[in-house]
Motif scaffolding. Structure first.
Motif, PDB file in Angstrom:
ATOM      1  N   UNK A 126       0.882  -1.378  -0.204  1.00  0.00           N
ATOM      2  CA  UNK A 126       0.003   0.271  -0.168  1.00  0.00           C
ATOM      3  C   UNK A 126       0.943   1.285   0.122  1.00  0.00           C
ATOM      4  N   UNK A 127       2.143   0.724   1.140  1.00  0.00           N
ATOM      5  CA  UNK A 127       2.792   2.195   1.019  1.00  0.00           C
ATOM      6  C   UNK A 127       3.617   3.174  -0.855  1.00  0.00           C
ATOM      7  N   UNK A 128       3.943   1.808  -0.557  1.00  0.00           N
ATOM      8  CA  UNK A 128       5.033   2.407  -2.600  1.00  0.00           C
ATOM      9  C   UNK A 128       4.177   1.801  -3.267  1.00  0.00           C
ATOM     10  N   UNK A 129       3.058   0.858  -2.947  1.00  0.00           N
ATOM     11  CA  UNK A 129       2.650   1.045  -4.969  1.00  0.00           C
ATOM     12  C   UNK A 129       0.747   1.430  -4.897  1.00  0.00           C
ATOM     13  N   UNK A 130       0.617   1.539  -3.798  1.00  0.00           N
ATOM     14  CA  UNK A 130      -0.783   1.227  -3.679  1.00  0.00           C
ATOM     15  C   UNK A 130      -1.992   3.735  -3.439  1.00  0.00           C
ATOM     16  N   UNK A 333      -9.989   5.389   4.836  1.00  0.00           N
ATOM     17  CA  UNK A 333     -11.310   4.726   3.492  1.00  0.00           C
ATOM     18  C   UNK A 333      -9.862   4.067   2.302  1.00  0.00           C
ATOM     19  N   UNK A 334      -9.109   4.879   2.165  1.00  0.00           N
ATOM     20  CA  UNK A 334      -7.982   4.439   1.926  1.00  0.00           C
ATOM     21  C   UNK A 334      -7.282   3.559   1.870  1.00  0.00           C
ATOM     22  N   UNK A 339      -6.837  -2.775   2.513  1.00  0.00           N
ATOM     23  CA  UNK A 339      -7.248  -3.549   3.334  1.00  0.00           C
ATOM     24  C   UNK A 339      -7.712  -5.242   2.626  1.00  0.00           C
ATOM     25  N   UNK A 340      -9.149  -4.406   1.885  1.00  0.00           N
ATOM     26  CA  UNK A 340     -10.069  -5.498   1.135  1.00  0.00           C
ATOM     27  C   UNK A 340      -9.521  -5.769  -0.254  1.00  0.00           C
TER      28      UNK A 340
END
Length: 364
Positions: A126-130, A333-334, A339-340
């Motif tokens: 999430x941190x690097x690519x999301x 929300x992000x 997570x989903x």
């Protein structure tokens, strides 16, 4: 050598010497000092040592252009004063867990961990690519900061308790050291959460000022000697499924660095992020055995009813944090969307494989 040749050559040497003399101040102007304050004690296994390692690595890889001066918790400022010390420009960087700053803004918690949140693998994605880093930058900039992921301790243990926890009722009235949104969850269930820096937990647990505490996991917890005051060690922790650590920096100082030194610092943070997780995983099994076999610790798993209670309370806490501000809602929300999506994939990959492998091989 005739006199004319000597003078000519001497003039060249003199010119070169003058050039070197003139170049030295210019070179020295490019040298920078980076004061790093930490939220952890010096030589603290699992957290303090990686922070010290990161500080030394920055100086090493910049060939001394950036000289780091590292101060552990209490050596320059108190552990929880690190944020203000760096935001004000009195220091250039801190090593911390961002959820320590949730009192500043509810949006900070997801960049360490939130209850029922992201594991290390999911957080890294999430941190690097999301889009996580971009949201982190947006939030940090409001406080004059710039931060990178710089360590992770994975899924944490549920904590140390001086009694068994068989239902949510057993949590009522319990004084527990647990910061971040995990503490908010415990409060929903009737416990009294306490936020203490690492160096103060043991004395409060042994004195009876608190009844329970969470910290990290077996490797880190072994050296804290919590087993001297609480024998029940619960797993898994719902509060920090992928506890992200951070290198936070004064943004004005960061913006003043050239691109090469910025790239080096980011690379050092990435290196330490992976290295701390690997070090934690490599040691947790060994130290869990020591806790059980040498110190009489009784390992317990939270039952499904207790975990369901955690889940209900966590959703309330999530919604309350989301209502803090539009930016908090945007971040949370992000985080929930990540997570989903990531959780769905992990269920079909790492999680599914681990369960089936362990069943076949009898690994418990």
């Amino acid at each position: 050598m005739d006199r004319r040749s000597f003078i000519k050559k001497a003039g060249l040497v003199g010119a070169a010497g003058t050039a070197a003399t003139l170049a030295t101040p210019a070179l020295s102007q490019n040298l920078k000092e980076m004061v790093i304050v930490s939220t952890w004690p010096r030589d603290f296994p699992g957290l303090g040592l990686p922070a010290q390692r990161l500080a030394a690595r920055i100086t090493e890889l910049t060939d001394g252009r950036i000289t780091t001066k590292y101060f552990a918790a209490g050596e320059r400022v108190g552990a929880f004063d690190s944020f203000d010390e760096v935001a004000s420009g009195n220091a250039q960087g801190y090593m911390a867990a961002e959820y320590y700053w949730k009192g500043k803004h509810a949006g900070f918690s997801p960049f360490t961990a939130i209850p029922f949140g992201l594991t290390y693998t999911e957080m890294d994605a999430w941190i690097k690519y999301g889009g996580g880093q971009e949201l982190w930058d947006e939030l940090s900039a409001e406080f004059g900061l710039k931060a990178f992921a710089a360590g992770n301790t994975g899924v944490q243990m549920g904590g140390w308790f001086n009694k068994e926890i068989n239902s949510a009722e057993d949590l009522k009235g319990l004084k527990m050291r647990i910061p971040g949104q995990g503490g908010d969850v415990m409060a929903k269930l009737g416990a009294s959460p306490v936020s203490l820096p690492g160096g103060q937990i043991y004395e409060n647990l042994t004195s009876g000022a608190i009844d329970a505490t969470e910290w990290v996991g077996p490797y880190n917890d072994y050296f804290m000697k919590f087993y001297e005051a609480a024998k029940y060690y619960y797993f898994p922790g719902m509060h920090e499924p992928g506890a992200q650590l951070a290198l936070g920096m004064n943004k004005a100082w960061w913006d003043g660095l050239d691109k090469v030194d910025q790239a080096i610092i980011q690379a050092v943070a990435n290196e330490e992020n992976a290295r701390t997780m690997a070090e934690t995983n490599a040691n947790n099994g060994e130290y869990l055995s020591k806790l059980i076999n040498e110190n009489g610790v009784q390992l317990r798993e939270f039952n499904d009813d207790v975990y369901a209670s955690f889940g209900e309370a966590a959703q309330e806490v999530f919604e309350e944090a989301r209502d803090h501000s539009p930016l908090a809602a945007k971040i949370l929300d992000a985080h929930a969307a990540a997570r989903m999506e990531l959780g769905s994939w992990m269920a079909k990959s790492d999680v599914s494989y681990s369960i089936k492998r362990n069943n076949v091989l009898g690994i418990e």
